[in-house]
Design a protein around this motif. Structure first.
Motif, mmCIF file in Angstrom:
data_model
loop_
_atom_site.group_PDB
_atom_site.id
_atom_site.type_symbol
_atom_site.label_atom_id
_atom_site.label_comp_id
_atom_site.label_asym_id
_atom_site.label_seq_id
_atom_site.Cartn_x
_atom_site.Cartn_y
_atom_site.Cartn_z
ATOM 1 N N LEU A 81 0.575 116.488 54.812
ATOM 2 C CA LEU A 81 1.122 115.157 55.042
ATOM 3 C C LEU A 81 2.267 115.226 56.035
ATOM 4 O O LEU A 81 2.887 116.273 56.219
ATOM 5 C CB LEU A 81 1.677 114.582 53.736
ATOM 6 C CG LEU A 81 0.685 114.312 52.616
ATOM 7 C CD1 LEU A 81 1.423 114.094 51.307
ATOM 8 C CD2 LEU A 81 -0.167 113.110 52.964
ATOM 9 N N THR A 95 3.453 110.657 54.277
ATOM 10 C CA THR A 95 2.418 109.770 54.800
ATOM 11 C C THR A 95 1.291 110.568 55.426
ATOM 12 O O THR A 95 1.490 111.690 55.883
ATOM 13 C CB THR A 95 2.992 108.803 55.846
ATOM 14 O OG1 THR A 95 3.582 109.561 56.912
ATOM 15 C CG2 THR A 95 4.045 107.891 55.239
ATOM 16 N N LYS A 96 0.117 109.952 55.471
ATOM 17 C CA LYS A 96 -1.007 110.602 56.122
ATOM 18 C C LYS A 96 -0.833 110.495 57.632
ATOM 19 O O LYS A 96 -0.175 109.588 58.135
ATOM 20 C CB LYS A 96 -2.330 110.006 55.675
ATOM 21 C CG LYS A 96 -2.569 108.599 56.139
ATOM 22 C CD LYS A 96 -3.936 108.129 55.720
ATOM 23 C CE LYS A 96 -4.255 106.827 56.442
ATOM 24 N NZ LYS A 96 -5.637 106.632 56.672
ATOM 25 N N GLU A 98 -2.033 109.416 60.988
ATOM 26 C CA GLU A 98 -2.962 108.395 61.469
ATOM 27 C C GLU A 98 -3.991 108.951 62.453
ATOM 28 O O GLU A 98 -5.044 108.369 62.644
ATOM 29 C CB GLU A 98 -2.178 107.246 62.129
ATOM 30 C CG GLU A 98 -1.261 106.512 61.179
ATOM 31 C CD GLU A 98 -2.006 105.755 60.093
ATOM 32 O OE1 GLU A 98 -3.148 105.331 60.313
ATOM 33 O OE2 GLU A 98 -1.430 105.619 58.992
ATOM 34 N N THR A 101 -8.946 111.450 60.996
ATOM 35 C CA THR A 101 -9.860 110.449 60.437
ATOM 36 C C THR A 101 -10.258 110.752 59.003
ATOM 37 O O THR A 101 -10.482 109.843 58.222
ATOM 38 C CB THR A 101 -11.124 110.334 61.302
ATOM 39 O OG1 THR A 101 -11.733 111.616 61.412
ATOM 40 C CG2 THR A 101 -10.792 109.783 62.670
ATOM 41 N N VAL A 103 -9.181 111.978 55.410
ATOM 42 C CA VAL A 103 -7.931 112.128 54.681
ATOM 43 C C VAL A 103 -8.193 112.855 53.374
ATOM 44 O O VAL A 103 -9.053 112.464 52.595
ATOM 45 C CB VAL A 103 -7.301 110.750 54.396
ATOM 46 C CG1 VAL A 103 -6.031 110.902 53.598
ATOM 47 C CG2 VAL A 103 -7.046 110.001 55.686
ATOM 48 N N TYR A 116 -6.141 108.831 46.105
ATOM 49 C CA TYR A 116 -6.090 108.436 47.502
ATOM 50 C C TYR A 116 -5.030 107.363 47.678
ATOM 51 O O TYR A 116 -5.077 106.326 47.019
ATOM 52 C CB TYR A 116 -7.442 107.886 47.959
ATOM 53 C CG TYR A 116 -8.522 108.942 48.039
ATOM 54 C CD1 TYR A 116 -8.757 109.631 49.216
ATOM 55 C CD2 TYR A 116 -9.291 109.267 46.922
ATOM 56 C CE1 TYR A 116 -9.731 110.612 49.295
ATOM 57 C CE2 TYR A 116 -10.265 110.242 46.988
ATOM 58 C CZ TYR A 116 -10.485 110.909 48.183
ATOM 59 O OH TYR A 116 -11.445 111.881 48.245
ATOM 60 N N CYS A 117 -4.048 107.619 48.535
ATOM 61 C CA CYS A 117 -3.049 106.610 48.865
ATOM 62 C C CYS A 117 -2.551 106.877 50.279
ATOM 63 O O CYS A 117 -2.627 107.996 50.779
ATOM 64 C CB CYS A 117 -1.911 106.578 47.850
ATOM 65 S SG CYS A 117 -0.879 108.045 47.802
ATOM 66 N N GLU A 118 -2.074 105.837 50.929
ATOM 67 C CA GLU A 118 -1.613 105.920 52.308
ATOM 68 C C GLU A 118 -0.271 106.638 52.428
ATOM 69 O O GLU A 118 -0.029 107.358 53.382
ATOM 70 C CB GLU A 118 -1.467 104.511 52.904
ATOM 71 C CG GLU A 118 -2.765 103.732 52.975
ATOM 72 C CD GLU A 118 -3.685 104.281 54.032
ATOM 73 O OE1 GLU A 118 -3.199 104.623 55.116
ATOM 74 O OE2 GLU A 118 -4.894 104.370 53.759
ATOM 75 N N ALA A 119 0.595 106.408 51.443
ATOM 76 C CA ALA A 119 1.945 106.956 51.536
ATOM 77 C C ALA A 119 2.582 107.029 50.154
ATOM 78 O O ALA A 119 2.197 106.310 49.243
ATOM 79 C CB ALA A 119 2.810 106.086 52.444
ATOM 80 N N SER A 131 3.822 104.633 45.572
ATOM 81 C CA SER A 131 2.719 104.944 46.482
ATOM 82 C C SER A 131 2.165 103.643 47.022
ATOM 83 O O SER A 131 2.228 102.603 46.380
ATOM 84 C CB SER A 131 1.637 105.756 45.768
ATOM 85 O OG SER A 131 1.103 105.012 44.698
ATOM 86 N N ARG A 132 1.649 103.734 48.241
ATOM 87 C CA ARG A 132 1.076 102.539 48.884
ATOM 88 C C ARG A 132 -0.262 102.903 49.482
ATOM 89 O O ARG A 132 -0.545 103.967 49.862
ATOM 90 C CB ARG A 132 1.991 102.045 50.000
ATOM 91 C CG ARG A 132 3.328 101.597 49.473
ATOM 92 C CD ARG A 132 4.203 101.094 50.577
ATOM 93 N NE ARG A 132 5.524 100.873 50.008
ATOM 94 C CZ ARG A 132 6.620 100.889 50.712
ATOM 95 N NH1 ARG A 132 6.591 101.103 51.986
ATOM 96 N NH2 ARG A 132 7.760 100.669 50.148
#
Length: 132
Positions: A81, A95-96, A98, A101, A103, A116-119, A131-132
């Protein structure tokens, strides 16, 4: 490897060093990565490992860090991350990237699930993460 206790409040560092202008590059060696140790209530709570951390007087960054969050005898792990720590807010953001592709998920050893979460955001030393 050099250890620095209290790099920031509740954060220790173990790894190599190089200077680039006003910033310090925290680096790993051939056999191990540099490591940041984040504490909560006096105990290790999160470890972040990377080939390099950019360390400035007010922040820490890494473009790719593996992260393990510990809870009792279990953990939640992510292999790669983007890490940003801002000392003014005491905020750690994970955060991942961007540009990637596919994740990878977080791996939860207690529940034996993938998350699985974006951040993920955490106020270092605080009771919760978001988490978001």
């Amino acid at each position: 490897m050099i250890g620095i206790s209290h790099l920031f409040n509740n954060i220790d560092y173990l790894g190599g060093f190089a200077m680039e202008g006003s910033r310090i590059i925290g680096s790993g060696g051939k056999s191990s990565d540099a490591t940041l140790f984040f504490r909560k209530d006096g105990k290790d709570f999160l470890h972040a490992r990377s080939k390099s951390f950019i360390i400035r007087p007010d922040r820490i960054n890494s473009s790719s860090a593996s992260v393990t969050i510990y809870y009792e005898n279990d953990s939640i792990f992510h292999p790669g991350l983007q890490l940003k720590y801002m000392d003014e807010k005491k905020e750690l953001s994970l955060t991942k990237d961007e540009r990637i592709t596919t994740v990878a998920p977080w791996f939860d050893s207690y529940h034996k699930i993938e998350i699985y979460c974006e951040a993920l955001y955490w106020t270092v030393g605080g009771p919760r993460s978001v988490s978001r």
